[in-house]
Design an enzyme around this catalytic site. Structure first.
Site, PDB file in Angstrom:
ATOM      1  N   ASN A  11       0.864  -1.136   0.034  1.00 43.36           N
ATOM      2  CA  ASN A  11      -0.093   0.459  -0.153  1.00 43.36           C
ATOM      3  C   ASN A  11       0.766   1.078   0.228  1.00 43.36           C
ATOM      4  O   ASN A  11       1.767   1.206   0.967  1.00 43.36           O
ATOM      5  CB  ASN A  11      -1.177  -0.026   1.000  1.00 43.36           C
ATOM      6  CG  ASN A  11      -1.016   0.663   1.306  1.00 43.36           C
ATOM      7  OD1 ASN A  11      -2.031   2.388   0.325  1.00 43.36           O
ATOM      8  ND2 ASN A  11      -2.382   1.107   2.429  1.00 43.36           N
ATOM      9  N   TRP A  12       1.138   1.583  -1.478  1.00 47.14           N
ATOM     10  CA  TRP A  12       2.006   3.006  -0.979  1.00 47.14           C
ATOM     11  C   TRP A  12       1.540   4.329  -0.395  1.00 47.14           C
ATOM     12  O   TRP A  12       2.233   5.199  -0.736  1.00 47.14           O
ATOM     13  CB  TRP A  12       2.119   3.340  -2.822  1.00 47.14           C
ATOM     14  CG  TRP A  12       2.572   2.417  -3.578  1.00 47.14           C
ATOM     15  CD1 TRP A  12       3.578   1.449  -3.645  1.00 47.14           C
ATOM     16  CD2 TRP A  12       3.634   2.776  -4.710  1.00 47.14           C
ATOM     17  NE1 TRP A  12       4.413   0.867  -3.980  1.00 47.14           N
ATOM     18  CE2 TRP A  12       4.403   2.114  -5.190  1.00 47.14           C
ATOM     19  CE3 TRP A  12       3.256   4.347  -5.682  1.00 47.14           C
ATOM     20  CZ2 TRP A  12       4.840   1.421  -6.769  1.00 47.14           C
ATOM     21  CZ3 TRP A  12       3.316   3.580  -7.509  1.00 47.14           C
ATOM     22  CH2 TRP A  12       4.295   2.177  -7.239  1.00 47.14           C
ATOM     23  N   LYS A  13       0.072   4.773  -0.306  1.00 44.60           N
ATOM     24  CA  LYS A  13      -0.528   5.540   0.615  1.00 44.60           C
ATOM     25  C   LYS A  13       0.166   6.496  -0.232  1.00 44.60           C
ATOM     26  O   LYS A  13      -0.665   6.457  -1.816  1.00 44.60           O
ATOM     27  CB  LYS A  13       0.256   5.529   1.625  1.00 44.60           C
ATOM     28  CG  LYS A  13       0.025   4.242   2.593  1.00 44.60           C
ATOM     29  CD  LYS A  13       0.416   4.490   4.286  1.00 44.60           C
ATOM     30  CE  LYS A  13      -0.117   3.315   4.899  1.00 44.60           C
ATOM     31  NZ  LYS A  13      -0.184   3.102   6.045  1.00 44.60           N
ATOM     32  N   HIS A  96      -9.252   0.998   4.980  1.00 46.37           N
ATOM     33  CA  HIS A  96      -8.181   1.255   5.572  1.00 46.37           C
ATOM     34  C   HIS A  96      -8.437   1.952   6.743  1.00 46.37           C
ATOM     35  O   HIS A  96      -8.870   3.215   6.695  1.00 46.37           O
ATOM     36  CB  HIS A  96      -7.296   2.345   4.912  1.00 46.37           C
ATOM     37  CG  HIS A  96      -5.618   1.569   5.116  1.00 46.37           C
ATOM     38  ND1 HIS A  96      -5.948   3.293   6.125  1.00 46.37           N
ATOM     39  CD2 HIS A  96      -5.194   0.667   4.980  1.00 46.37           C
ATOM     40  CE1 HIS A  96      -4.178   2.445   6.692  1.00 46.37           C
ATOM     41  NE2 HIS A  96      -2.982   0.960   6.057  1.00 46.37           N
ATOM     42  N   GLU A  98      -6.716   4.615   8.278  1.00 44.83           N
ATOM     43  CA  GLU A  98      -6.381   6.571   7.883  1.00 44.83           C
ATOM     44  C   GLU A  98      -7.948   6.374   7.096  1.00 44.83           C
ATOM     45  O   GLU A  98      -7.924   7.740   7.621  1.00 44.83           O
ATOM     46  CB  GLU A  98      -5.286   5.884   6.569  1.00 44.83           C
ATOM     47  CG  GLU A  98      -3.943   6.021   7.746  1.00 44.83           C
ATOM     48  CD  GLU A  98      -2.401   5.256   7.004  1.00 44.83           C
ATOM     49  OE1 GLU A  98      -2.717   5.385   5.470  1.00 44.83           O
ATOM     50  OE2 GLU A  98      -1.543   4.433   7.366  1.00 44.83           O
ATOM     51  N   GLU A 164      -4.876  -4.811  10.405  1.00 42.33           N
ATOM     52  CA  GLU A 164      -4.146  -3.972  10.527  1.00 42.33           C
ATOM     53  C   GLU A 164      -4.082  -3.065  12.165  1.00 42.33           C
ATOM     54  O   GLU A 164      -5.130  -2.688  12.342  1.00 42.33           O
ATOM     55  CB  GLU A 164      -4.625  -2.844   9.249  1.00 42.33           C
ATOM     56  CG  GLU A 164      -4.009  -3.416   7.891  1.00 42.33           C
ATOM     57  CD  GLU A 164      -3.326  -2.641   7.561  1.00 42.33           C
ATOM     58  OE1 GLU A 164      -2.696  -3.105   6.487  1.00 42.33           O
ATOM     59  OE2 GLU A 164      -4.215  -1.374   6.882  1.00 42.33           O
ATOM     60  N   GLY A 170       3.070   1.587  10.991  1.00 41.94           N
ATOM     61  CA  GLY A 170       4.412   3.029  10.693  1.00 41.94           C
ATOM     62  C   GLY A 170       4.490   3.248  11.335  1.00 41.94           C
ATOM     63  O   GLY A 170       4.811   4.340  11.775  1.00 41.94           O
ATOM     64  N   SER A 208       3.006  -2.263  10.390  1.00 41.52           N
ATOM     65  CA  SER A 208       5.216  -2.203  10.882  1.00 41.52           C
ATOM     66  C   SER A 208       5.709  -3.473   9.895  1.00 41.52           C
ATOM     67  O   SER A 208       6.509  -4.226  10.369  1.00 41.52           O
ATOM     68  CB  SER A 208       5.864  -2.185  11.615  1.00 41.52           C
ATOM     69  OG  SER A 208       4.845  -0.874  12.616  1.00 41.52           O
ATOM     70  N   GLY A 229       2.579  -1.750   4.247  1.00 40.56           N
ATOM     71  CA  GLY A 229       3.006   0.539   4.134  1.00 40.56           C
ATOM     72  C   GLY A 229       4.624   0.070   3.340  1.00 40.56           C
ATOM     73  O   GLY A 229       4.849   0.676   2.423  1.00 40.56           O
ATOM     74  N   GLY A 230       4.857   1.294   4.112  1.00 41.77           N
ATOM     75  CA  GLY A 230       6.601   1.817   4.184  1.00 41.77           C
ATOM     76  C   GLY A 230       7.129   0.838   3.385  1.00 41.77           C
ATOM     77  O   GLY A 230       7.950   0.927   2.630  1.00 41.77           O
TER      78      GLY A 230
HETATM   79  P1  13P Z   1       2.745   0.432   7.894  1.00 37.48           P
HETATM   80  O1  13P Z   1       3.392  -1.327   6.907  1.00 37.48           O
HETATM   81  O2  13P Z   1       3.886   1.436   7.406  1.00 37.48           O
HETATM   82  O3  13P Z   1       3.257   0.145   8.924  1.00 37.48           O
HETATM   83  O4  13P Z   1       1.598  -0.018   7.374  1.00 37.48           O
HETATM   84  C1  13P Z   1       0.611  -0.144   7.041  1.00 37.48           C
HETATM   85  C2  13P Z   1      -0.436   0.035   6.371  1.00 37.48           C
HETATM   86  O5  13P Z   1      -1.460   0.977   6.238  1.00 37.48           O
HETATM   87  C3  13P Z   1      -0.245  -0.786   5.045  1.00 37.48           C
HETATM   88  O6  13P Z   1      -1.844  -0.763   4.817  1.00 37.48           O
END
Ligand code: 13P
Length: 248
Positions: A11-13, A96, A98, A164, A170, A208, A229-230
């Site tokens: 997930n590139w966000k 998600h 967020e 999640e 994050g 994470s 994510g990251g």
């Molecule tokens: P991180 O891997 O950066 O913690 O993000 C997880 C996430 O929100 C994937 O959708």
């Protein structure tokens, strides 16, 4: 058969630009991942770029959200599931944390998004998870159970859910193996009771996940993959996570 592999999805966000994406996508296209289904959820403007640069690979592309409006029309700023499909995407993240936090998305809206995704043959990946306060109050199963009620009445043979925990996203703080196993078992049970015993389920863990912890996480019972994510923004890290996917 994609529903019987582990899924490693990025997930590139709200990250990326055309030049950096091109480098990353070309690196990803070279990864050997026959044992896993690999997907990346890009921002809307980069869907076509990702589909194009990954066209000779098995990696699938998806979006991070879709509109709750089904029809085209006067909905300024919205992007419909149909448009996402039209760009060559195969899946869409729904709910998600967020989106839930910053846009107050709740079950009523999320159900419309799921329906819209299914109507145009996009795979919805429903994201669920509790906040730190909710976990400290031991409400994690109550919270996630309520989030899963959005699936009630759906007529599907397959469903994908990403667990999640908000406090693990994050932060570098991963849920423990016991916490992950407990929640994934709970989610499986809930889904079977809502959608029936014959439904095929993929539950991904997110929060994470990185190259160092992926092997442990992906070997936990009922963890059918990871939503990253990251670490999905770096080809090396993402490729190391993919290498740790288990053959089920
Ligand atoms: P991180 O891997 O950066 O913690 O993000 C997880 C996430 O929100 C994937 O959708």
């Amino acid at each position: 058969m994609i529903w019987h592999k582990q899924w490693i999805f990025g997930n590139w966000k709200m990250n990326g630009n055309l030049a950096d994406n091109a480098v990353l996508l070309q690196q990803l296209a070279k990864i050997n991942h026959d044992h896993a289904l690999v997907g990346i959820a890009t921002p809307f403007p980069y869907l076509s770029q990702a589909v194009d640069l990954l066209k000779n690979s098995q990696i699938i592309v998806g979006s991070q959200d879709c509109s709750s409006f089904a029809e085209k029309g006067a909905y300024t700023g919205e992007v419909s599931a149909t448009m996402i499909k039209n760009c060559g995407a195969k899946f869409v993240l729904i709910g998600h944390s967020e989106r839930r936090t910053y846009f107050n998305e709740q079950n009523q809206i999320l159900r419309k998004k799921i329906d819209n995704a299914l109507a145009c043959d996009l795979i919805p990946i429903l994201c669920v998870g509790e906040t730190l306060e909710q976990r400290q109050a031991r409400q994690e199963t109550a919270v996630v159970g309520k989030q899963l009620t959005v699936l009630q009445g759906l007529s599907v043979n397959h469903i994908a859910v990403a667990y999640e925990p908000v406090w693990a996203i994050g932060t570098g703080e991963v849920a423990t193996a016991t916490q992950i196993e407990h929640m994934h078992a709970f989610i499986h049970r809930e889904i079977l009771s809502i959608l029936g015993e014959n439904v095929t389920i993929r539950t991904l863990y997110g929060g994470s996940v990185n190259a160092n912890n992926a092997a442990d996480i992906l070997s936990i019972d009922k963890v059918n993959g990871a939503l990253v994510g990251g670490a999905s923004l770096k080809a090396d890290a993402f490729s190391a996570i993919i290498a740790n996917a288990q053959t089920e």
